[in-house]
Enzyme design. Structure first.
Site, PDB file in Angstrom:
ATOM      1  N   LYS A  36       0.859  -1.198   0.000  1.00 36.85           N
ATOM      2  CA  LYS A  36       0.000   0.000   0.000  1.00 36.85           C
ATOM      3  C   LYS A  36       0.889   1.240   0.000  1.00 36.85           C
ATOM      4  CE  LYS A  36      -0.230  -0.387   5.009  1.00 36.85           C
ATOM      5  NZ  LYS A  36      -0.634   0.476   6.074  1.00 36.85           N
ATOM      6  N   ARG A 135      -8.810   0.595  16.163  1.00 40.24           N
ATOM      7  CA  ARG A 135      -9.057   1.226  14.869  1.00 40.24           C
ATOM      8  C   ARG A 135     -10.130   0.401  14.171  1.00 40.24           C
ATOM      9  NH1 ARG A 135      -3.654   1.879  11.264  1.00 40.24           N
ATOM     10  NH2 ARG A 135      -4.220  -0.255  10.786  1.00 40.24           N
ATOM     11  N   TYR A 264      15.334  30.662   1.878  1.00 47.84           N
ATOM     12  CA  TYR A 264      14.257  31.512   2.411  1.00 47.84           C
ATOM     13  C   TYR A 264      14.442  31.795   3.902  1.00 47.84           C
ATOM     14  CZ  TYR A 264      11.489  30.581  -1.795  1.00 47.84           C
ATOM     15  OH  TYR A 264      11.027  30.504  -3.077  1.00 47.84           O
ATOM     16  N   MET A 312      10.943  24.409  -1.962  1.00 51.05           N
ATOM     17  CA  MET A 312      10.107  23.445  -2.680  1.00 51.05           C
ATOM     18  C   MET A 312      10.946  22.591  -3.645  1.00 51.05           C
ATOM     19  SD  MET A 312       6.780  24.037  -5.112  1.00 51.05           S
ATOM     20  CE  MET A 312       5.760  24.834  -3.907  1.00 51.05           C
TER      21      MET A 312
HETATM   22  C1  LIG Z   1      -3.413  -4.030   8.884  1.00 53.26           C
HETATM   23  C2  LIG Z   1      -1.960  -3.889   8.568  1.00 53.26           C
HETATM   24  N1  LIG Z   1      -1.192  -4.996   8.523  1.00 53.26           N
HETATM   25  C3  LIG Z   1       0.124  -4.934   8.255  1.00 53.26           C
HETATM   26  C4  LIG Z   1       0.742  -3.718   7.994  1.00 53.26           C
HETATM   27  C5  LIG Z   1       2.223  -3.694   7.698  1.00 53.26           C
HETATM   28  O1  LIG Z   1       2.922  -3.029   8.709  1.00 53.26           O
HETATM   29  P1  LIG Z   1       4.510  -2.903   8.658  1.00 53.26           P
HETATM   30  O2  LIG Z   1       4.816  -1.969   7.533  1.00 53.26           O
HETATM   31  O3  LIG Z   1       4.864  -2.331   9.971  1.00 53.26           O
HETATM   32  O4  LIG Z   1       5.038  -4.250   8.420  1.00 53.26           O
HETATM   33  C6  LIG Z   1      -0.018  -2.559   8.029  1.00 53.26           C
HETATM   34  C7  LIG Z   1       0.631  -1.265   7.793  1.00 53.26           C
HETATM   35  O5  LIG Z   1       0.442  -0.281   8.439  1.00 53.26           O
HETATM   36  C8  LIG Z   1      -1.403  -2.631   8.332  1.00 53.26           C
HETATM   37  O6  LIG Z   1      -2.171  -1.544   8.370  1.00 53.26           O
END
Ligand SMILES: Cc1ncc(COP(=O)(O)O)c(C=O)c1O
Length: 377
Positions: A36, A135, A264, A312
């Protein structure tokens, strides 16, 4: 002329990190690669391919769109969307043949409604128990079991695939992690008794490295596959190889006389004559402005201080003597140059943040250049 700024990503390092992490897993556990957040800044599709080559069995993302982007890149293995899904996002996730996470019965109903009965493969669903992250997920094991039952009852449209939780402080607080595990384990027993094939998963990178009893059937590793340390210390301590190097180059060098300033707000003023290099990378590339007067860069195998305000598009560096650097020299912000090395962890510590944020903060303006141990990929 070098690229203005570039993030060089060593895919072989990601592959090796995954293989190393897998080698440390408890018997039979598999690894899901978390890609992600633009693959933690590394680019999701190349990172995913490298992780799969290293032995990852599943990919994990936060959003439906991230799942469909992996599919659009031609990546076929299973993808789990770990985040909440709105009504708009559900069809996108299903269109990407993603596995999804559920923790409430209304969501399971929404999921069933979103599936057209086209006879496709069942949608694989993972039930999430909130054992202390506070969460996503339900705090109630009974509710989690009811959600699992409603998924199982919706076969063949849905398939009960997994049971999961997420640790709040596996990087820092072994006691709280143990308390989370103590809440999770009875739930795991209950679901395994009723659904023996269910895949149980909990560990992020920190738990994977520090708490073998959290490995269950699958670990979900993000930061560590990129060779970074979830504890924000030196990744080499765990045999991890940082995959990303961030470089720019010396675009101009000029003499600053005593009293001359750079950048700056005149937040750096030369106290004696010194040479200042301008390096065309700035906060629009992901160099945090908070690093003003508080970072080093590497040039020609030596460390020099970033001086003045991060702009920037540029930073300025005090290189001291006239002949220390030349226009065109490579400037390393993250990575190694000769025997010097600066990690994302070190930069993060300077400004009270974590390596994750430094890497995810690299913007699209920085081209990602892929290689395998130096050979263009
Ligand atoms: C639900 C969940 N599992 C696993 C991970 C992976 O975490 P990490 O990057 O600390 O291994 C994340 C990342 O935030 C997560 O949100």
């Amino acid at each position: 002329m070098p690229l203005r700024a570039q993030a060089r990503v060593n895919l072989a390092a990601i592959e090796r990190n995954v293989a190393r992490l897998r080698a440390g897993l408890s018997d039979g556990a598999e690894l899901a690669a978390v890609v992600k957040g633009n693959g933690y800044g590394h680019g999701p599709a190349p990172a995913a391919r490298a992780a799969l080559a290293g032995g990852a069995r599943l990919l994990a993302v936060a959003t439906a769109r991230e799942a469909s982007e992996l599919r659009a890149a031609g990546i076929d293995p299973p993808v789990l969307v770990m985040g909440a899904l709105s009504d708009e996002e559900l069809p996108v996730a299903l269109g990407a043949r993603a596995e999804v996470v559920a923790w409430s019965e209304p969501f399971v109903e929404r999921l069933r409604d979103a599936i057209d009965d086209s006879g496709d493969a069942p949608v694989r669903v993972h039930i999430k128990l909130d054992t202390g992250m506070g969460r996503l997920g339900t705090r109630e094991s009974d509710e989690a079991i009811r959600v699992a039952e409603s998924v199982a009852a919706a076969a063949p449209a849905l398939e009960l695939a997994g049971a999961m939780t997420h640790f709040a402080s596996a990087d820092a607080d072994a006691e709280f992690t143990a308390a989370q595990l103590a809440r999770f384990v009875p739930f795991v027993r209950a679901v395994r008794d009723r659904w023996p094939g269910i895949v149980v998963h909990a560990a992020n990178s920190a738990a994977t490295l520090r708490e073998p009893s959290s490995h269950f059937d699958l670990v979900r590793c993000g930061i560590a596959i990129y060779g970074c340390d979830p504890m924000n210390q030196d990744p080499a301590a765990h045999g991890l190889e940082p995959a990303l190097e961030l470089t720019s180059y010396v675009a101009a060098v000029k003499l600053a006389r005593a009293g001359d300033s750079a950048g700056y707000g005149r937040r750096w003023v030369a106290s004696s004559p010194t040479w200042v290099a301008s390096v065309p990378i700035g906060y629009a590339d992901g160099i945090r402005r908070a690093l003003t007067n508080n970072c080093d860069v590497l040039i020609g195998g030596r460390r020099y201080p970033l001086v003045g305000t991060v702009s920037m598009d540029n930073i300025t560096v005090d290189v001291g003597a006239a002949d220390a650097v030349r226009c065109g020299d490579t400037v390393t912000i993250i990575g190694a140059d000769g025997s010097e090395r600066q990690t994302a962890e070190e930069i993060a510590r300077r400004i009270g943040t974590i390596n994750y944020e430094i890497l995810c903060g690299l913007t699209p303006r920085v081209p990602r250049v892929y290689h395998r141990d130096g050979t263009p990929a």
